[in-house]
Design an enzyme around this catalytic site. Structure first.
Site, PDB file in Angstrom:
ATOM      1  N   LYS A  29       0.805  -1.231   0.000  1.00  0.00           N
ATOM      2  CA  LYS A  29       0.000   0.000   0.000  1.00  0.00           C
ATOM      3  C   LYS A  29       0.836   1.279   0.000  1.00  0.00           C
ATOM      4  O   LYS A  29       0.385   2.306  -0.493  1.00  0.00           O
ATOM      5  CB  LYS A  29      -0.976  -0.001   1.175  1.00  0.00           C
ATOM      6  CG  LYS A  29      -2.082  -1.034   1.007  1.00  0.00           C
ATOM      7  CD  LYS A  29      -3.170  -0.876   2.039  1.00  0.00           C
ATOM      8  CE  LYS A  29      -4.286  -1.881   1.789  1.00  0.00           C
ATOM      9  NZ  LYS A  29      -5.446  -1.636   2.641  1.00  0.00           N
ATOM     10  N   ASN A  58      -4.691   2.209  -1.929  1.00  0.00           N
ATOM     11  CA  ASN A  58      -5.317   0.904  -2.165  1.00  0.00           C
ATOM     12  C   ASN A  58      -6.068   0.860  -3.498  1.00  0.00           C
ATOM     13  O   ASN A  58      -6.576  -0.190  -3.882  1.00  0.00           O
ATOM     14  CB  ASN A  58      -6.269   0.530  -1.021  1.00  0.00           C
ATOM     15  CG  ASN A  58      -7.614   1.223  -1.132  1.00  0.00           C
ATOM     16  OD1 ASN A  58      -7.684   2.402  -1.502  1.00  0.00           O
ATOM     17  ND2 ASN A  58      -8.684   0.521  -0.818  1.00  0.00           N
ATOM     18  N   GLY A  67       0.396  -1.615  10.550  1.00  0.00           N
ATOM     19  CA  GLY A  67       0.580  -1.973   9.147  1.00  0.00           C
ATOM     20  C   GLY A  67      -0.121  -1.040   8.184  1.00  0.00           C
ATOM     21  O   GLY A  67      -0.586   0.047   8.539  1.00  0.00           O
ATOM     22  N   ASN A  89       2.249  -1.724  18.998  1.00  0.00           N
ATOM     23  CA  ASN A  89       2.775  -2.620  17.964  1.00  0.00           C
ATOM     24  C   ASN A  89       4.028  -3.289  18.498  1.00  0.00           C
ATOM     25  O   ASN A  89       4.759  -2.715  19.301  1.00  0.00           O
ATOM     26  CB  ASN A  89       3.107  -1.822  16.697  1.00  0.00           C
ATOM     27  CG  ASN A  89       3.421  -2.714  15.514  1.00  0.00           C
ATOM     28  OD1 ASN A  89       2.569  -3.471  15.061  1.00  0.00           O
ATOM     29  ND2 ASN A  89       4.639  -2.645  15.018  1.00  0.00           N
ATOM     30  N   ARG A  90       4.261  -4.521  18.060  1.00  0.00           N
ATOM     31  CA  ARG A  90       5.467  -5.236  18.516  1.00  0.00           C
ATOM     32  C   ARG A  90       6.735  -4.461  18.182  1.00  0.00           C
ATOM     33  O   ARG A  90       7.657  -4.375  18.980  1.00  0.00           O
ATOM     34  CB  ARG A  90       5.536  -6.621  17.849  1.00  0.00           C
ATOM     35  CG  ARG A  90       4.524  -7.623  18.369  1.00  0.00           C
ATOM     36  CD  ARG A  90       4.726  -8.958  17.668  1.00  0.00           C
ATOM     37  NE  ARG A  90       3.643  -9.874  17.945  1.00  0.00           N
ATOM     38  CZ  ARG A  90       3.580 -10.683  18.999  1.00  0.00           C
ATOM     39  NH1 ARG A  90       4.550 -10.657  19.903  1.00  0.00           N
ATOM     40  NH2 ARG A  90       2.567 -11.495  19.168  1.00  0.00           N
ATOM     41  N   GLY A 130     -14.029  -6.920   9.481  1.00  0.00           N
ATOM     42  CA  GLY A 130     -13.780  -5.906   8.461  1.00  0.00           C
ATOM     43  C   GLY A 130     -14.598  -6.053   7.195  1.00  0.00           C
ATOM     44  O   GLY A 130     -14.305  -5.390   6.195  1.00  0.00           O
TER      45      GLY A 130
END
Length: 260
Positions: A65, A86, A127, A149-150, A229
């Site tokens: 994206k 997108n 992301g 976030n990790r 979603g």
């Protein structure tokens, strides 16, 4: 015949062809829509096909994206603000990147009557779709947006773009009204290693296939409202289709049944 594609890696899970091909047939448009798994090195050549009028519209999913942007001529305001594309279309000789995830997320929430006005939203993941969600939440008057976030570096990059968000250390659990899983964990059948011991909250997963990820199943078992979603996906597709074909497809029960 018009040709449209969704590109990504992985791509097998995408149900975009089912939706777009239904609309192409319903509205009598001579066209087809397929899905293609690409590597990053393939992007420029694939977009060149649009320049050559071999392709008439491209949808972009993870992980491309933001990676497609350098191969485009122009970007819409939504694409610029989020750094995420997108939907790609051609206007005269220009290849233009647009972001229909922003409208798709908002319209999907409105469809399900989820109100984020003055609410606290906790987003997991950083992301490709997250900038679109943040941008949309801000437009809808969300009071507080928290992000974890990790990989800390990704959250810091988003903080530069959206100064309004608050970064939460991975593993910590803030108070929230709505939690959004924007990771791809559910695609693999895994579950997030986070403890959600809460009730009467709203749990949202951007994944729509499978219908219920472990994240949503666990939330539902504890008495929380859940949403996947699916509607975001349908509405972003609706927006893309209208750009390419000058037709705004009706979203009714027939359309909702296409996506399980």
């Amino acid at each position: 015949m018009k040709k449209f594609f969704v590109i990504g890696n992985p791509i097998n899970h995408s149900l975009s062809p089912e939706l777009h091909n239904f609309w192409l047939e319903k509205y009598g448009i001579n066209g087809s829509y397929g899905k293609v798994k690409l590597e990053e090195d393939d992007l420029q050549d694939f977009i060149q096909k649009m320049r050559n009028d071999e392709i008439h519209g491209i949808n972009v999913t993870v992980p491309f994206k933001n990676k497609v942007i350098k191969y485009l001529d122009k970007s819409s305001l939504e694409a610029e603000k989020t750094g995420s594309v997108n939907t790609i279309y051609k206007n005269k000789q220009d290849i233009i990147g647009h972001n229909t995830d922003v409208a798709g997320f908002e319209l999907g929430l409105r469809h399900t009557k989820i109100n984020v006005l003055k609410k606290s939203v906790f987003i997991i993941g950083a992301g490709g779709v997250v900038p679109s969600i943040i941008y949309s939440l801000l437009n809808m008057g969300c009071q507080k947006i928290m992000l974890t976030n990790r990989t800390k570096e990704k959250t810091e990059e988003l903080k530069k773009k959206f100064k309004e968000i608050k970064i939460i250390k991975w593993g910590k659990m803030p108070d929230f009204d709505i939690v959004i899983n924007a990771t791809s964990v559910g695609l693999k059948g895994d579950t997030l290693k986070l403890n959600f011991d809460v009730k009467d909250k709203i749990f949202y997963d951007v994944i729509y296939n499978p219908k219920e990820t472990e994240f949503l199943k666990n939330a539902k078992n504890k008495g929380n409202k859940i949403e996947n979603g699916k509607l975001m996906f349908i509405y972003q597709a609706n927006q893309s289709f209208s750009i390419w074909n000058n037709v705004i497809p009706k979203i009714d029960e027939e359309v909702l049944k296409i996506i399980p």
